[in-house]
Design a protein around this motif. Structure first.
Motif, PDB file in Angstrom:
ATOM      1  N   MET A  40      15.274 -33.076  -9.496  1.00  0.00           N
ATOM      2  CA  MET A  40      16.462 -32.334  -9.070  1.00  0.00           C
ATOM      3  C   MET A  40      16.839 -31.293 -10.110  1.00  0.00           C
ATOM      4  O   MET A  40      16.865 -31.579 -11.305  1.00  0.00           O
ATOM      5  CB  MET A  40      17.630 -33.303  -8.848  1.00  0.00           C
ATOM      6  N   VAL A  41      17.140 -30.085  -9.624  1.00  0.00           N
ATOM      7  CA  VAL A  41      17.643 -28.993 -10.455  1.00  0.00           C
ATOM      8  C   VAL A  41      18.961 -28.563  -9.840  1.00  0.00           C
ATOM      9  O   VAL A  41      19.036 -28.309  -8.638  1.00  0.00           O
ATOM     10  CB  VAL A  41      16.660 -27.802 -10.491  1.00  0.00           C
ATOM     11  N   ASP A  43      22.205 -25.877 -10.438  1.00  0.00           N
ATOM     12  CA  ASP A  43      22.857 -24.761 -11.115  1.00  0.00           C
ATOM     13  C   ASP A  43      24.217 -24.564 -10.472  1.00  0.00           C
ATOM     14  O   ASP A  43      24.423 -24.956  -9.311  1.00  0.00           O
ATOM     15  CB  ASP A  43      22.040 -23.474 -10.974  1.00  0.00           C
ATOM     16  N   THR A  61      25.899 -28.677 -15.504  1.00  0.00           N
ATOM     17  CA  THR A  61      25.022 -27.576 -15.119  1.00  0.00           C
ATOM     18  C   THR A  61      24.887 -26.578 -16.266  1.00  0.00           C
ATOM     19  O   THR A  61      25.824 -26.434 -17.051  1.00  0.00           O
ATOM     20  CB  THR A  61      25.566 -26.839 -13.882  1.00  0.00           C
ATOM     21  N   ALA A  64      18.484 -30.199 -15.117  1.00  0.00           N
ATOM     22  CA  ALA A  64      17.156 -30.423 -14.549  1.00  0.00           C
ATOM     23  C   ALA A  64      16.743 -31.858 -14.847  1.00  0.00           C
ATOM     24  O   ALA A  64      16.756 -32.281 -15.999  1.00  0.00           O
ATOM     25  CB  ALA A  64      16.138 -29.454 -15.138  1.00  0.00           C
ATOM     26  N   MET A  99      11.173 -31.743  -4.902  1.00  0.00           N
ATOM     27  CA  MET A  99      12.084 -31.183  -5.891  1.00  0.00           C
ATOM     28  C   MET A  99      13.292 -30.649  -5.139  1.00  0.00           C
ATOM     29  O   MET A  99      13.169 -29.763  -4.301  1.00  0.00           O
ATOM     30  CB  MET A  99      11.411 -30.055  -6.676  1.00  0.00           C
ATOM     31  N   THR A 101      16.482 -28.520  -5.232  1.00  0.00           N
ATOM     32  CA  THR A 101      17.076 -27.443  -6.006  1.00  0.00           C
ATOM     33  C   THR A 101      18.389 -27.048  -5.349  1.00  0.00           C
ATOM     34  O   THR A 101      18.403 -26.633  -4.186  1.00  0.00           O
ATOM     35  CB  THR A 101      16.128 -26.232  -6.069  1.00  0.00           C
ATOM     36  N   THR A 103      22.179 -24.942  -5.724  1.00  0.00           N
ATOM     37  CA  THR A 103      22.980 -23.926  -6.393  1.00  0.00           C
ATOM     38  C   THR A 103      24.375 -23.999  -5.823  1.00  0.00           C
ATOM     39  O   THR A 103      24.585 -23.705  -4.645  1.00  0.00           O
ATOM     40  CB  THR A 103      22.379 -22.513  -6.184  1.00  0.00           C
TER      41      THR A 103
END
Length: 108
Positions: A40-41, A43, A61, A64, A99, A101, A103
């Motif tokens: 997991m990422v 931002d 944040t 990662a 993954m 991701t 935002t």
């Protein structure tokens, strides 16, 4: 099946082929044992927001993580929050070898 004028026989058989069935979970995925399900990422704008997974703080944040433990198809909720800003939430399910991701744009 009846022939269709002007369409080659091979094209007719391809068109009639049913879609593949969804993949069934493997034995490890279907078990109640936890496993390293996904990376997991996260931002956010603004940066420095707290990231929580099912209420457990993971960090701030930008964040990662190479591996998040969960059970196959387990519901999960990711919350991104910062004092003075409205929280941002993502709801999904645990899957293997992926993954995630995210935002998050926080609003006042």
């Amino acid at each position: 099946p009846p022939a269709v004028a002007g369409v080659p026989k091979l094209a007719q058989s391809i068109r009639e082929t049913p879609a593949a069935a969804p993949r069934a979970p493997t034995a490890a995925e279907a078990s109640s044992e936890s496993y390293s399900g996904f990376g997991m990422v996260v931002d956010s704008t603004p940066e420095g927001a707290r990231v929580l997974l099912d209420g457990q703080e993971l960090g701030e944040t930008p964040l990662a993580l190479g591996s998040v433990e969960c059970r196959w198809n387990q519901p999960l909720v990711v919350t991104v929050e910062r004092s003075g800003w409205q929280p941002w939430t993502y709801e999904g399910a645990c899957t293997a070898d992926s993954m995630l991701t995210l935002t998050a744009t926080l609003r006042r």
